[in-house]
Design a protein around this motif. Structure first.
Motif, PDB file in Angstrom:
ATOM      1  N   SER A  34      38.274  41.800  18.448  1.00 11.66           N
ATOM      2  CA  SER A  34      39.401  40.991  18.000  1.00 11.66           C
ATOM      3  C   SER A  34      40.345  41.862  17.181  1.00 11.66           C
ATOM      4  N   GLY A  35      41.618  41.840  17.517  1.00  9.97           N
ATOM      5  CA  GLY A  35      42.594  42.659  16.805  1.00  9.97           C
ATOM      6  C   GLY A  35      42.797  44.039  17.384  1.00  9.97           C
ATOM      7  N   SER A  36      42.112  44.353  18.469  1.00 17.91           N
ATOM      8  CA  SER A  36      42.252  45.691  19.065  1.00 17.91           C
ATOM      9  C   SER A  36      43.577  45.864  19.797  1.00 17.91           C
ATOM     10  N   GLY A  37      44.196  44.755  20.193  1.00 19.12           N
ATOM     11  CA  GLY A  37      45.487  44.832  20.893  1.00 19.12           C
ATOM     12  C   GLY A  37      45.441  44.313  22.316  1.00 19.12           C
ATOM     13  N   LYS A  38      44.351  43.659  22.693  1.00 21.36           N
ATOM     14  CA  LYS A  38      44.185  43.181  24.072  1.00 21.36           C
ATOM     15  C   LYS A  38      45.319  42.271  24.514  1.00 21.36           C
ATOM     16  N   SER A  39      45.560  41.217  23.743  1.00 20.75           N
ATOM     17  CA  SER A  39      46.563  40.230  24.135  1.00 20.75           C
ATOM     18  C   SER A  39      47.966  40.829  24.138  1.00 20.75           C
ATOM     19  N   THR A  56      51.763  36.998  38.644  1.00 20.17           N
ATOM     20  CA  THR A  56      50.623  37.330  37.781  1.00 20.17           C
ATOM     21  C   THR A  56      50.083  36.089  37.085  1.00 20.17           C
ATOM     22  N   GLN A  57      48.902  36.256  36.485  1.00 17.63           N
ATOM     23  CA  GLN A  57      48.332  35.216  35.626  1.00 17.63           C
ATOM     24  C   GLN A  57      47.465  35.878  34.565  1.00 17.63           C
ATOM     25  N   ILE A  58      47.704  35.524  33.297  1.00 17.24           N
ATOM     26  CA  ILE A  58      46.856  36.000  32.196  1.00 17.24           C
ATOM     27  C   ILE A  58      45.801  34.946  31.881  1.00 17.24           C
ATOM     28  N   LEU A  59      44.572  35.400  31.689  1.00 18.48           N
ATOM     29  CA  LEU A  59      43.488  34.556  31.189  1.00 18.48           C
ATOM     30  C   LEU A  59      43.118  35.102  29.816  1.00 18.48           C
ATOM     31  N   ASP A  60      43.503  34.389  28.777  1.00 20.09           N
ATOM     32  CA  ASP A  60      43.302  34.846  27.400  1.00 20.09           C
ATOM     33  C   ASP A  60      42.155  34.082  26.749  1.00 20.09           C
ATOM     34  N   GLY A  61      41.348  34.795  25.979  1.00 19.19           N
ATOM     35  CA  GLY A  61      40.142  34.224  25.400  1.00 19.19           C
ATOM     36  C   GLY A  61      40.368  32.961  24.588  1.00 19.19           C
ATOM     37  N   ASP A  62      41.305  32.996  23.658  1.00 21.19           N
ATOM     38  CA  ASP A  62      41.540  31.827  22.812  1.00 21.19           C
ATOM     39  C   ASP A  62      42.102  30.665  23.623  1.00 21.19           C
ATOM     40  N   ASN A  63      42.987  30.959  24.573  1.00 18.02           N
ATOM     41  CA  ASN A  63      43.537  29.900  25.414  1.00 18.02           C
ATOM     42  C   ASN A  63      42.433  29.205  26.209  1.00 18.02           C
ATOM     43  N   ILE A  64      41.552  30.003  26.803  1.00 19.75           N
ATOM     44  CA  ILE A  64      40.487  29.437  27.625  1.00 19.75           C
ATOM     45  C   ILE A  64      39.507  28.629  26.775  1.00 19.75           C
ATOM     46  N   ARG A  65      39.207  29.142  25.583  1.00 18.75           N
ATOM     47  CA  ARG A  65      38.268  28.412  24.713  1.00 18.75           C
ATOM     48  C   ARG A  65      38.884  27.138  24.136  1.00 18.75           C
ATOM     49  N   SER A  66      40.206  27.004  24.216  1.00 18.91           N
ATOM     50  CA  SER A  66      40.828  25.769  23.747  1.00 18.91           C
ATOM     51  C   SER A  66      40.856  24.704  24.837  1.00 18.91           C
ATOM     52  N   SER A  96      43.896  34.005  45.734  1.00 19.08           N
ATOM     53  CA  SER A  96      45.211  33.395  45.907  1.00 19.08           C
ATOM     54  C   SER A  96      46.308  34.443  45.981  1.00 19.08           C
ATOM     55  N   GLY A  97      45.912  35.730  45.869  1.00 17.85           N
ATOM     56  CA  GLY A  97      46.879  36.816  45.978  1.00 17.85           C
ATOM     57  C   GLY A  97      47.519  37.241  44.672  1.00 17.85           C
ATOM     58  N   LEU A  98      47.088  36.642  43.563  1.00 26.80           N
ATOM     59  CA  LEU A  98      47.695  36.950  42.269  1.00 26.80           C
ATOM     60  C   LEU A  98      47.076  38.187  41.624  1.00 26.80           C
ATOM     61  N   ILE A  99      47.862  38.837  40.782  1.00 30.42           N
ATOM     62  CA  ILE A  99      47.366  39.893  39.913  1.00 30.42           C
ATOM     63  C   ILE A  99      46.952  39.220  38.605  1.00 30.42           C
ATOM     64  N   THR A 100      45.676  39.315  38.279  1.00 37.79           N
ATOM     65  CA  THR A 100      45.122  38.601  37.130  1.00 37.79           C
ATOM     66  C   THR A 100      44.767  39.580  36.017  1.00 37.79           C
ATOM     67  N   ILE A 101      45.157  39.226  34.802  1.00 33.20           N
ATOM     68  CA  ILE A 101      44.916  40.065  33.633  1.00 33.20           C
ATOM     69  C   ILE A 101      44.113  39.236  32.631  1.00 33.20           C
ATOM     70  N   THR A 102      42.920  39.680  32.301  1.00 30.86           N
ATOM     71  CA  THR A 102      42.120  38.947  31.324  1.00 30.86           C
ATOM     72  C   THR A 102      42.194  39.632  29.960  1.00 30.86           C
ATOM     73  N   SER A 103      41.895  38.858  28.942  1.00 27.32           N
ATOM     74  CA  SER A 103      41.885  39.374  27.569  1.00 27.32           C
ATOM     75  C   SER A 103      40.762  38.680  26.808  1.00 27.32           C
ATOM     76  N   PHE A 104      39.588  39.336  26.781  1.00 26.56           N
ATOM     77  CA  PHE A 104      38.391  38.764  26.165  1.00 26.56           C
ATOM     78  C   PHE A 104      37.656  39.833  25.366  1.00 26.56           C
ATOM     79  N   ILE A 105      36.886  39.412  24.380  1.00 25.25           N
ATOM     80  CA  ILE A 105      36.082  40.371  23.624  1.00 25.25           C
ATOM     81  C   ILE A 105      35.015  40.970  24.527  1.00 25.25           C
ATOM     82  N   CYS A 106      34.314  40.142  25.275  1.00 21.84           N
ATOM     83  CA  CYS A 106      33.320  40.573  26.274  1.00 21.84           C
ATOM     84  C   CYS A 106      32.476  41.730  25.727  1.00 21.84           C
ATOM     85  N   PRO A 107      31.618  41.478  24.742  1.00 18.90           N
ATOM     86  CA  PRO A 107      31.076  42.534  23.896  1.00 18.90           C
ATOM     87  C   PRO A 107      29.960  43.401  24.462  1.00 18.90           C
TER      88      PRO A 107
END
Length: 201
Positions: A34-39, A56-66, A96-107
């Motif tokens: 958290s805070g490393s600059g992922k998002s 594109t589509q971003i999957l962000d950790g806080d968004n998904i957990r909400s 679906s042909g999209l470029i997907t970018i995730t942002s998770f701690i995934c430790p």
């Protein structure tokens, strides 16, 4: 599972969707403390891709957990289920042909291997957004490190719960945000993206 009959074989294929969008779909799996600059990097990367005409589509950790994963906590079991669900969603976007970018701690390496196995080796770009616990604590953009230090957050990654950095032999792009600017990190991602794209007809 005996009464489940999948319809994948009758659906319009990924290749047709990529041809329509004129792009090669990929999952960019950004992870780090958290805070490393992922998002920040994920958002900047998406904007550059958008400017060049990519969907594109971003999957962000806080968004998904909400939303999707709002019922999950931070136990080892819940972290694994969090990543499993996200990997499955990323795979849906991929097909679906999209470029997907995730942002998770995934430790842990185990969780990253889980994500890679669900998405598929050929379509998975692992990106470690690197910054030390001390640097992230100094940045503390969400105030989480202060809360963890005060004992208000349990199982905090890097403090109570371990974070495993990738090994030298792992197939991973490292973005060191202590020594690289956001712009430099995005350029590194764009170079990988360019190499993966199918030339337009």
């Amino acid at each position: 599972m005996d009464n489940i009959h999948t319809e994948f074989h009758r659906m319009l294929g990924r290749e047709a969707k990529e041809a329509l969008l004129k792009q090669h779909s990929t999952v960019y799996w950004l992870y780090g403390l958290s805070g490393s600059g992922k998002s920040t990097i994920a958002n900047a990367f998406e904007r550059e891709l958008h400017k060049s005409g990519h969907l594109t589509q971003i999957l962000d950790g806080d968004n998904i957990r909400s939303g999707l994963n709002s019922n999950l906590g931070f136990s080892d079991e819940d972290r694994a289920e969090n990543i499993r669900r996200i990997a499955e969603v990323a795979k849906l976007y991929l097909h679906s042909g999209l470029i997907t970018i995730t942002s998770f701690i995934c430790p842990t390496r185990e969780l990253r291997l889980l994500a890679r196995s669900h998405v598929g080796e050929a379509d998975f770009v692992e990106v470690f957004v690197k910054a030390s616990f001390e640097t992230c604590a100094e940045r503390d953009p969400k105030g989480l490190y202060a809360k963890a230090s005060a004992g208000k957050i349990a199982n905090f990654t890097g403090k109570d719960s371990a974070f495993e950095e990738p090994g030298d032999a792992d197939d991973v792009l490292v973005l060191d945000t202590e020594n690289q600017s956001v712009e430099d990190c995005v350029q590194s991602l764009l170079a990988v993206h360019k190499a993966r794209q199918i030339p337009s007809a």
